[in-house]
Enzyme design. Structure first.
Site, mmCIF file in Angstrom:
data_model
loop_
_atom_site.group_PDB
_atom_site.id
_atom_site.type_symbol
_atom_site.label_atom_id
_atom_site.label_comp_id
_atom_site.label_asym_id
_atom_site.label_seq_id
_atom_site.Cartn_x
_atom_site.Cartn_y
_atom_site.Cartn_z
ATOM 1 N N HIS A 213 54.013 61.507 -15.325
ATOM 2 C CA HIS A 213 55.301 61.126 -14.738
ATOM 3 C C HIS A 213 55.296 59.701 -14.201
ATOM 4 O O HIS A 213 56.211 58.928 -14.448
ATOM 5 C CB HIS A 213 55.662 62.086 -13.603
ATOM 6 C CG HIS A 213 56.951 61.724 -12.921
ATOM 7 N ND1 HIS A 213 57.017 60.882 -11.832
ATOM 8 C CD2 HIS A 213 58.229 62.093 -13.189
ATOM 9 C CE1 HIS A 213 58.275 60.741 -11.454
ATOM 10 N NE2 HIS A 213 59.041 61.468 -12.263
ATOM 11 N N GLU B 174 58.644 70.500 -21.206
ATOM 12 C CA GLU B 174 59.035 69.107 -20.964
ATOM 13 C C GLU B 174 57.857 68.242 -20.544
ATOM 14 O O GLU B 174 57.252 68.493 -19.503
ATOM 15 C CB GLU B 174 60.091 69.019 -19.861
ATOM 16 C CG GLU B 174 60.681 67.630 -19.745
ATOM 17 C CD GLU B 174 60.497 66.931 -18.403
ATOM 18 O OE1 GLU B 174 61.133 65.896 -18.205
ATOM 19 O OE2 GLU B 174 59.708 67.380 -17.558
ATOM 20 N N ASP C 1 56.981 64.300 -19.389
ATOM 21 C CA ASP C 1 57.284 62.886 -19.209
ATOM 22 C C ASP C 1 56.203 62.150 -19.987
ATOM 23 O O ASP C 1 55.052 62.593 -20.014
ATOM 24 C CB ASP C 1 57.191 62.502 -17.728
ATOM 25 C CG ASP C 1 58.177 63.290 -16.885
ATOM 26 O OD1 ASP C 1 59.349 63.385 -17.282
ATOM 27 O OD2 ASP C 1 57.760 63.813 -15.840
ATOM 28 N N HIS D 154 59.829 72.220 -16.679
ATOM 29 C CA HIS D 154 59.729 70.852 -16.175
ATOM 30 C C HIS D 154 58.272 70.486 -15.869
ATOM 31 O O HIS D 154 57.675 71.008 -14.934
ATOM 32 C CB HIS D 154 60.574 70.764 -14.904
ATOM 33 C CG HIS D 154 60.632 69.413 -14.291
ATOM 34 N ND1 HIS D 154 60.067 69.126 -13.068
ATOM 35 C CD2 HIS D 154 61.201 68.262 -14.724
ATOM 36 C CE1 HIS D 154 60.293 67.869 -12.770
ATOM 37 N NE2 HIS D 154 60.983 67.308 -13.753
ATOM 38 N N GLU E 37 60.273 62.958 -22.618
ATOM 39 C CA GLU E 37 61.046 61.885 -21.975
ATOM 40 C C GLU E 37 60.326 60.562 -22.126
ATOM 41 O O GLU E 37 59.147 60.453 -21.752
ATOM 42 C CB GLU E 37 61.256 62.202 -20.495
ATOM 43 C CG GLU E 37 61.995 61.065 -19.780
ATOM 44 C CD GLU E 37 62.136 61.268 -18.274
ATOM 45 O OE1 GLU E 37 61.888 62.385 -17.777
ATOM 46 O OE2 GLU E 37 62.496 60.278 -17.608
HETATM 47 O O1 G3P Z 1 63.701 64.716 -17.133
HETATM 48 C C1 G3P Z 1 64.432 65.457 -16.235
HETATM 49 C C2 G3P Z 1 63.860 65.207 -14.886
HETATM 50 O O2 G3P Z 1 62.490 65.474 -14.998
HETATM 51 C C3 G3P Z 1 64.071 63.803 -14.473
HETATM 52 O O3 G3P Z 1 63.346 63.469 -13.370
HETATM 53 O O4 G3P Z 1 61.622 62.065 -12.419
HETATM 54 O O5 G3P Z 1 61.158 64.451 -12.858
HETATM 55 O O6 G3P Z 1 61.325 62.875 -14.737
HETATM 56 P P1 G3P Z 1 61.785 63.203 -13.357
HETATM 57 CA CA CA Z 2 61.313 64.220 -16.765
#
Ligand code: G3P
Ligand code: CA
Length: 349
Positions: free
Chosen positions: A89, A74, A76, A47, A182
């Site tokens: 993010h 991952e 964002d 993450h 994302e």
């Molecule tokens: O994408 C999964 C999780 O990361 C969603 O929350 O706000 O951390 O992008 P966020």
């Molecule tokens: Ca995310």
């Protein structure tokens, strides 16, 4: 309509077991022959990199996550003024960079600096720092990488740079670690004149990511973003994110899952949609069983070893519950090494 679905569920159990055993026997870190052939049976999704150890979304953090054995990295994504996807993010740069020092006159009326107001050249002038509360400057996670370094500079990474890093490490190690981008605030980007999904597909295609068998999963909280990808002919696997919150969400109903199954291959719910704040399983685990009944994989978010929910005695207990008692197929985690160690130990058991 494209399928945008996952495929491991259809494989014989013996095949899946063989993948797990081969992964365990051949490598200290999971070796992925196929995009879903996780060495330890469940997807470890790094993450924002490995932000438990190095500032989120930096290439350094992603390299650490890769080395720790993550299956997916991952990012964002936000867009710059000139339409370049960057790993970020927030819509604003204030919590994770020194933007106010570098561009003191570029804040909007609310006092914040928005990434979309800056070109990539400008964004690259910023130093990334560990996440702080912008108003107070206090660290959000005090035990993580300190902001006291004077000579060390982290930079914001582009999606292209992250892909090149990942593909380069895959070449060097023989692994097949994937990326799990994302689309953040897609409709907001559209209001600013950017076709986020087209831009994302073009960057991914440039690096050979075009089909459901490629190690890429695209996620979004906005159903319209995933549906737009489908309209554009995207064949990559798609995951619908589902927020936490306290009230009912149409997405977690049987009808909502039916709809998601039309355009996505999985869901990414907040952990709180599966285990509530009191530690009780929500709705008799209907979300995971309902998703699996529709061939949707389930990747909950986000496990943080330094910020466990109050009901979890340990990260191992939380992972055991989510992944094995309740049947989630993977997990987003800030400390990928914790999930890899847990899964390796689980296989040995
Ligand atoms: O994408 C999964 C999780 O990361 C969603 O929350 O706000 O951390 O992008 P966020
Ligand atoms: Ca995310």
């Amino acid at each position: 309509m494209q399928s945008n679905r996952f495929s491991l569920g259809g494989r014989p159990a013996l095949f899946k077991a063989a993948i797990v055993i081969i992964g365990f026997l051949t490598a200290a870190a999971p070796a992925l022959g196929e995009s879903e052939a996780y060495a330890y049976g469940k997807a470890v999704i790094a993450h924002r990199g490995a932000p438990g150890y190095l500032p989120e979304h930096t290439l350094e953090s992603y390299a650490m996550a890769y080395g720790q054995g993550a299956d997916y990295l991952e990012p964002d994504l936000m867009l710059t003024k000139d339409g370049v996807p960057i790993a970020l993010h927030d819509r604003t740069l204030d919590a994770t960079t020194n933007v106010a020092e570098v561009f003191p006159d570029r804040a909007r009326d609310d006092g914040r600096h928005y990434a979309i107001d800056f070109t990539l050249d400008e964004i690259k002038q910023l130093a990334v720092r560990e996440r702080v509360h912008p108003a107070s400057g206090e660290l959000v996670y005090p035990g993580r990488f300190p902001n006291t370094h004077e000579k060390l500079v982290f930079r914001i990474a582009t999606l292209a740079e992250l892909i090149e890093l990942t593909q380069g490490m895959n070449h060097a190690t023989g692994r097949s670690v994937g990326i799990y981008p994302e689309t953040k605030a897609s409709s907001w980007h559209a209001e600013h004149g950017h076709d986020f999904e087209r831009i994302l597909m073009d960057v991914l295609a440039e690096y050979g990511y075009e089909s459901a068998s490629d190690p890429v999963i695209v996620q979004s909280f906005e159903a319209e973003s995933l549906q737009r990808l489908q309209e554009l002919g995207c064949e990559l696997r798609l995951v619908q994110l589902i927020g936490g919150g306290v009230g009912a969400d149409p997405m977690v109903t049987p009808e909502g899952l039916d709809e998601i199954a039309e355009y996505a291959g999985g869901i990414g719910p907040s952990i709180s949609r599966i285990i509530d704040s009191a530690g009780e399983v929500v709705d008799d685990n209907a979300l995971i069983t309902g998703a699996h009944a529709r061939d949707l994989v389930v990747h909950p978010w986000t496990v943080r070893t330094d910020r466990l929910p109050s009901h979890a005695e340990s990260v191992e207990a939380l992972l055991e519950r989510l992944l094995f008692d309740l049947g989630a197929d993977g997990v987003f985690i800030d400390q990928p090494d914790a999930a890899v160690a847990f899964l390796r130990e689980h296989v040995e058991r």
